[in-house]
Design a protein around this motif. Structure first.
Motif, PDB file in Angstrom:
ATOM      1  N   ARG A 367      51.250  37.842  43.648  1.00 36.59           N
ATOM      2  CA  ARG A 367      50.817  39.208  43.081  1.00 36.59           C
ATOM      3  C   ARG A 367      51.625  39.639  41.736  1.00 36.59           C
ATOM      4  O   ARG A 367      50.814  40.378  40.924  1.00 36.59           O
ATOM      5  CB  ARG A 367      51.167  40.337  44.317  1.00 36.59           C
ATOM      6  CG  ARG A 367      50.367  39.883  45.556  1.00 36.59           C
ATOM      7  CD  ARG A 367      50.757  40.832  46.574  1.00 36.59           C
ATOM      8  NE  ARG A 367      50.893  42.136  46.159  1.00 36.59           N
ATOM      9  CZ  ARG A 367      49.842  43.307  46.545  1.00 36.59           C
ATOM     10  NH1 ARG A 367      48.916  43.095  46.728  1.00 36.59           N
ATOM     11  NH2 ARG A 367      50.134  44.496  45.921  1.00 36.59           N
ATOM     12  N   GLN A 368      52.809  39.402  41.644  1.00 34.33           N
ATOM     13  CA  GLN A 368      53.445  39.520  40.521  1.00 34.33           C
ATOM     14  C   GLN A 368      53.066  38.977  39.197  1.00 34.33           C
ATOM     15  O   GLN A 368      52.699  39.604  38.320  1.00 34.33           O
ATOM     16  CB  GLN A 368      55.101  39.190  40.734  1.00 34.33           C
ATOM     17  CG  GLN A 368      55.802  39.577  39.542  1.00 34.33           C
ATOM     18  CD  GLN A 368      57.247  39.259  39.838  1.00 34.33           C
ATOM     19  OE1 GLN A 368      57.663  39.011  41.041  1.00 34.33           O
ATOM     20  NE2 GLN A 368      57.913  39.099  38.879  1.00 34.33           N
ATOM     21  N   SER A 369      52.625  37.698  39.317  1.00 35.36           N
ATOM     22  CA  SER A 369      52.169  36.917  38.342  1.00 35.36           C
ATOM     23  C   SER A 369      50.877  37.520  37.720  1.00 35.36           C
ATOM     24  O   SER A 369      50.528  37.458  36.528  1.00 35.36           O
ATOM     25  CB  SER A 369      52.138  35.297  38.702  1.00 35.36           C
ATOM     26  OG  SER A 369      53.482  34.934  38.691  1.00 35.36           O
ATOM     27  N   VAL A 370      50.060  37.657  38.923  1.00 34.94           N
ATOM     28  CA  VAL A 370      48.488  38.131  38.415  1.00 34.94           C
ATOM     29  C   VAL A 370      48.601  39.443  37.934  1.00 34.94           C
ATOM     30  O   VAL A 370      48.108  39.852  36.609  1.00 34.94           O
ATOM     31  CB  VAL A 370      47.677  38.081  39.616  1.00 34.94           C
ATOM     32  CG1 VAL A 370      46.487  38.690  39.313  1.00 34.94           C
ATOM     33  CG2 VAL A 370      47.520  36.783  40.109  1.00 34.94           C
ATOM     34  N   GLN A 371      49.494  40.418  38.338  1.00 38.80           N
ATOM     35  CA  GLN A 371      49.501  41.985  37.822  1.00 38.80           C
ATOM     36  C   GLN A 371      50.213  41.905  36.508  1.00 38.80           C
ATOM     37  O   GLN A 371      49.847  42.815  35.465  1.00 38.80           O
ATOM     38  CB  GLN A 371      50.121  42.640  38.857  1.00 38.80           C
ATOM     39  CG  GLN A 371      49.381  42.872  40.193  1.00 38.80           C
ATOM     40  CD  GLN A 371      50.320  43.582  41.337  1.00 38.80           C
ATOM     41  OE1 GLN A 371      51.441  43.745  41.252  1.00 38.80           O
ATOM     42  NE2 GLN A 371      49.575  44.090  42.245  1.00 38.80           N
ATOM     43  N   SER A 372      51.208  41.046  36.109  1.00 41.37           N
ATOM     44  CA  SER A 372      51.768  40.928  34.937  1.00 41.37           C
ATOM     45  C   SER A 372      51.248  40.022  33.968  1.00 41.37           C
ATOM     46  O   SER A 372      51.596  39.950  32.821  1.00 41.37           O
ATOM     47  CB  SER A 372      53.445  40.625  35.071  1.00 41.37           C
ATOM     48  OG  SER A 372      53.544  39.441  35.655  1.00 41.37           O
ATOM     49  N   PHE A 414      42.998  41.964  44.399  1.00 40.42           N
ATOM     50  CA  PHE A 414      42.885  42.365  42.877  1.00 40.42           C
ATOM     51  C   PHE A 414      41.622  43.062  42.364  1.00 40.42           C
ATOM     52  O   PHE A 414      40.606  42.678  43.014  1.00 40.42           O
ATOM     53  CB  PHE A 414      43.185  41.067  42.032  1.00 40.42           C
ATOM     54  CG  PHE A 414      44.330  40.331  42.671  1.00 40.42           C
ATOM     55  CD1 PHE A 414      45.549  40.966  42.343  1.00 40.42           C
ATOM     56  CD2 PHE A 414      44.512  39.148  43.297  1.00 40.42           C
ATOM     57  CE1 PHE A 414      46.867  40.385  42.463  1.00 40.42           C
ATOM     58  CE2 PHE A 414      45.767  38.599  43.684  1.00 40.42           C
ATOM     59  CZ  PHE A 414      46.920  39.052  43.367  1.00 40.42           C
ATOM     60  N   ASP A 415      41.787  43.753  41.310  1.00 37.04           N
ATOM     61  CA  ASP A 415      40.769  44.256  40.839  1.00 37.04           C
ATOM     62  C   ASP A 415      39.723  43.327  39.990  1.00 37.04           C
ATOM     63  O   ASP A 415      40.422  42.295  39.853  1.00 37.04           O
ATOM     64  CB  ASP A 415      40.869  45.375  39.731  1.00 37.04           C
ATOM     65  CG  ASP A 415      41.743  46.350  40.187  1.00 37.04           C
ATOM     66  OD1 ASP A 415      42.486  47.357  39.543  1.00 37.04           O
ATOM     67  OD2 ASP A 415      41.484  47.006  41.353  1.00 37.04           O
ATOM     68  N   LEU A 418      41.194  41.316  37.135  1.00 38.34           N
ATOM     69  CA  LEU A 418      42.302  40.323  37.358  1.00 38.34           C
ATOM     70  C   LEU A 418      41.880  38.993  38.002  1.00 38.34           C
ATOM     71  O   LEU A 418      42.782  38.016  38.230  1.00 38.34           O
ATOM     72  CB  LEU A 418      43.378  41.044  38.095  1.00 38.34           C
ATOM     73  CG  LEU A 418      44.255  42.080  37.362  1.00 38.34           C
ATOM     74  CD1 LEU A 418      45.378  43.005  38.404  1.00 38.34           C
ATOM     75  CD2 LEU A 418      44.690  41.902  36.134  1.00 38.34           C
ATOM     76  N   GLN A 419      40.793  39.376  38.938  1.00 44.23           N
ATOM     77  CA  GLN A 419      40.367  38.053  39.475  1.00 44.23           C
ATOM     78  C   GLN A 419      40.413  36.643  39.005  1.00 44.23           C
ATOM     79  O   GLN A 419      40.681  35.601  39.524  1.00 44.23           O
ATOM     80  CB  GLN A 419      39.113  38.376  40.217  1.00 44.23           C
ATOM     81  CG  GLN A 419      39.274  39.545  41.409  1.00 44.23           C
ATOM     82  CD  GLN A 419      38.078  39.725  42.116  1.00 44.23           C
ATOM     83  OE1 GLN A 419      37.092  38.801  42.117  1.00 44.23           O
ATOM     84  NE2 GLN A 419      37.837  40.954  42.640  1.00 44.23           N
ATOM     85  N   ALA A 422      43.681  35.148  38.581  1.00 42.23           N
ATOM     86  CA  ALA A 422      44.032  34.811  40.076  1.00 42.23           C
ATOM     87  C   ALA A 422      43.657  33.467  40.454  1.00 42.23           C
ATOM     88  O   ALA A 422      44.250  32.565  40.770  1.00 42.23           O
ATOM     89  CB  ALA A 422      43.715  35.682  41.050  1.00 42.23           C
TER      90      ALA A 422
END
Length: 689
Positions: A367-372, A414-415, A418-419, A422
């Motif tokens: 989650r951290q890698s995708v969001q950042s 994820f939105d 962001l997919q 991911a």
């Protein structure tokens, strides 16, 4: 005070013994049914901090149909005694079937005395943890019926185990046949004893009946593999002519051609849960449950008629996960829990809480890698997880399940913007996991090569060793190279009618320790045990009788190697005993020969004195008669001549005996003289008159 100390020890670090009704080694390799059960017990003992004594029987021969000969806690027929029993444990795990009524009686007597016992597998009275035999047989038979089969044969287990798993599976087959409305033909039910040769012979008996059948359900994988071999020899194709399903999910079935469809028993879980229940009973006085059933599952491959190779079946199993759908409100925590539920049964080197922690860390990093939009955190965490899994000896490939699970969660996690990132990270994770699996394979291959080379060097040195003391020195030198930190060798000594009352125990890998003589049932010696940590010991019988009977003790970390090494030790010790016996025999023979030579020399000298007198006197008489001119009667003169000639002949024979004695002593003297053959023949002729 002693009672208080014993109670404290029991609750703090109890000792649990494990005994199976047949041998663990047969003979060079571990028996694959017992191996995962023992692994589960070992892992649970490590997690719970208790001591473990594993009785590991050694098969008497290298034949595939060798008799069942367990390591046992009592001296009875067709068993090998090892000191693992009610007298040096706080509880026992007994793995059924026990095969013989006298073994069952011994275990039930132990239970009656109040010693805690839990059974793995059915067949005995008492607390039992067992696979769901009924559910497994029903699922297998339903699958066969769905393929359109109506004439179905059954290869049962052992006729002596009708109260155990063999009987449970046979009765489940009969009940399921009735439920599916299929006829039960007694001629199509045969017993295969749960062994390869039994399954092979059972299939030949089925074919010999002439009763048509198109499918076979076997009570275990080993008999199913034997049946497939018999069908192949009879010109039958599996599954085209006859479909087969086994029971157990042994690795041998996975490697068959065609791959064996089977019912999976979670053997590791059976062992783990048995130890867990026993420790809770010992520490917390929690009653042992009378019956615990562990679910089974049908593993579909090729032998049933489905076109699923072993590789495809494994792939489908990985992607066909059905976890509880996590809610959006607590998605990360529930996702970690669901992922852990899928992975924990496969991760034998971790506790359930440790697997859960790894899953939480992986999801958090993902989650951290995708969001950042920075992949470093997920890459690093995945690499660490795979490294830990490989170090624990588990299969890194199983973490493909986690990646598939995360991929399914991406739309909910994820939105849409962001997919894509991911999915890209997860695709990369699949490649990373495959690379880790390849690295793990090469690591395993390299370790196996090193192990084979080191075992080969050990074997070569033991083969050329004739002294028992040299055997111990060689073992002390080579075993640390194999990462085997502990080896004790014990030989039993009798007292009155007890043939195993005492044992002489040698710490081979700790040569500074003196040989100790202890009561066998007081094993292990406290002075050799760690004081601040638990121990796990594997005890394997050494073949022999009387003073040659004994056992070896290893640290339980390398059960896969100990069968081979024990055979080498046994062979080397037997060779040393034979050499010692031969050397002693040679020494006694040489002493006897020396005594013979001394006797001959003494007797010969004693005989020569009167013979010399006879020769001299008879010679004087003959000369005197000749010179005096007063001849004696011819008969008397002839007798004197014969006395003289025979005495000289006997004297020469005695001289020859003395020469032989001198030859034995290496002091024979040869004289070069002219021999008058005429004179020799005259003496012979005179002696024969």
């Amino acid at each position: 005070m002693h009672t208080i100390a014993a109670t404290t020890q029991r609750r703090r670090r109890p000792t649990v013994g494990v005994i199976a009704g047949w041998q663990f080694y047969g003979t060079m390799l571990t028996m694959s049914y017992l191996s995962p059960i023992y692994q589960g017990i070992r892992q649970a003992a490590y997690d719970l901090g208790c001591n473990l004594l594993l009785a590991c029987g050694m098969g008497p021969s290298g034949q595939i149909n060798e008799p069942l000969r367990p390591a046992w806690f009592d001296v009875i027929e067709d068993t090998d005694f090892v000191p693992v029993g009610p007298w040096n444990t706080h509880g026992l795990i007994i793995i059924n079937p026990l095969q013989r009524p006298e073994r069952s009686q011994a275990v039930q007597a132990t239970r009656a005395s109040g010693h805690p016992v839990i059974f793995v597998g059915s067949g005995e009275r008492g607390p039992t943890i067992v696979a769901d035999n009924v559910g497994g047989i029903y699922a297998a038979l339903r699958h066969i019926v769905e393929h359109g089969h109506r004439q179905i044969a059954f290869i049962a287990g052992s006729q002596t185990d009708l109260e155990g798993d063999s009987g449970d599976r046979l009765r489940a087959f009969q009940a399921a046949m009735v439920e599916f409305g299929l006829p039960i033909d007694p001629r199509l039910i045969v017993f295969g004893r749960h062994v390869f040769t039994g399954g092979y012979e059972a299939m030949h008996r089925l074919l010999a009946t002439g009763v048509p059948f198109t499918a076979v359900l076997a009570s275990n994988d080993e008999s199913a593999i034997g049946a497939i071999t018999a069908l192949r020899e009879a010109g039958k194709q599996v599954p085209h002519d006859i479909a087969i399903i086994g029971f157990d999910d042994r690795i041998e079935g996975l490697l068959q051609e065609p791959a064996l469809t089977t019912v999976r028993i979670p053997l590791f879980k059976l062992g783990y849960q048995a130890l867990e229940l026993m420790v809770r009973h010992i520490r917390e006085r929690e009653p042992l449950p009378e019956l615990v059933q562990v679910p089974t599952r049908l593993i579909v491959r090729e032998s049933c008629g489905c076109s699923q190779s072993a590789v495809l079946a494994d792939t489908l199993e990985m992607i066909a996960h059905h976890p509880t759908e996590p809610t959006v409100t607590n998605l990360p925590a529930q996702a970690a829990q669901a992922m852990s539920t899928m992975l924990a049964p496969k991760m034998h080197g971790f506790t359930a809480s440790e697997v859960s922690r790894l899953c939480q860390q992986l999801i958090t990093a993902f989650r951290q890698s995708v969001q950042s939009a920075r992949s470093v955190a997920f890459r690093t965490e995945l690499a660490q997880v795979l490294k830990q899994v490989a170090a624990a000896g588990d299969d890194t490939h199983d973490w493909q399940i986690a990646i598939s699970f995360l991929r399914d969660l991406v739309p909910r996690m994820f939105d849409p913007t962001l997919q894509p990132l991911a999915f890209e990270l997860l695709d990369e994770a699949r490649v990373t996991t495959s690379a880790a699996m390849r690295w793990q394979y090469w690591q395993y291959f390299n370790r196996q090569q090193q192990t084979n080379n080191r075992v080969g060097r050990l074997t070569a040195r033991l083969l050329h060793t004739l002294a028992e003391s040299d055997i111990y020195e060689i073992l002390a030198h080579h075993l640390p190279e194999l990462n085997i930190p502990l080896l004790w060798i014990g030989f039993f000594e009798a007292e009155d009618s007890d043939s195993v009352a005492w044992c002489r125990l040698r710490a081979v890998t700790a040569s500074q320790q003196p040989v100790v003589r202890i009561r066998s049932r007081a094993f292990p010696p406290r002075q050799w045990l760690p004081t601040r940590q638990s121990f796990q010991l594997a005890l394997i019988p050494l073949g022999g009788t009387g003073s040659e009977a004994g056992f070896v003790t290893f640290d339980a970390s390398r059960l896969d190697l100990y069968g081979t090494i024990t055979q080498q030790i046994n062979a080397a010790l037997n060779t040393a005993r034979l050499y010692r016996a031969a050397s002693e025999g040679q020494r006694l023979a040489e002493e006897a020969n020396q005594l013979k030579s001394r006797f001959l020399s003494m007797v010969s000298h004693e005989l020569q004195t009167p013979l010399n007198l006879i020769v001299g006197m008879s010679d004087l008489l003959l000369r005197e008669i000749t010179q005096s001119g007063n001849p004696l009667p011819s008969s008397i003169r002839d007798d004197l001549k014969r006395i003289y000639a025979n005495a000289r002949h006997l004297g020469r024979l005695i001289s020859d005996v003395l020469d032989l004695a001198s030859s034995d002593a290496g002091q024979l003297r040869l004289n070069c003289e002219i021999v008058d053959l005429g004179e020799v023949m005259r003496v012979v002729a005179d002696a024969g008159r």
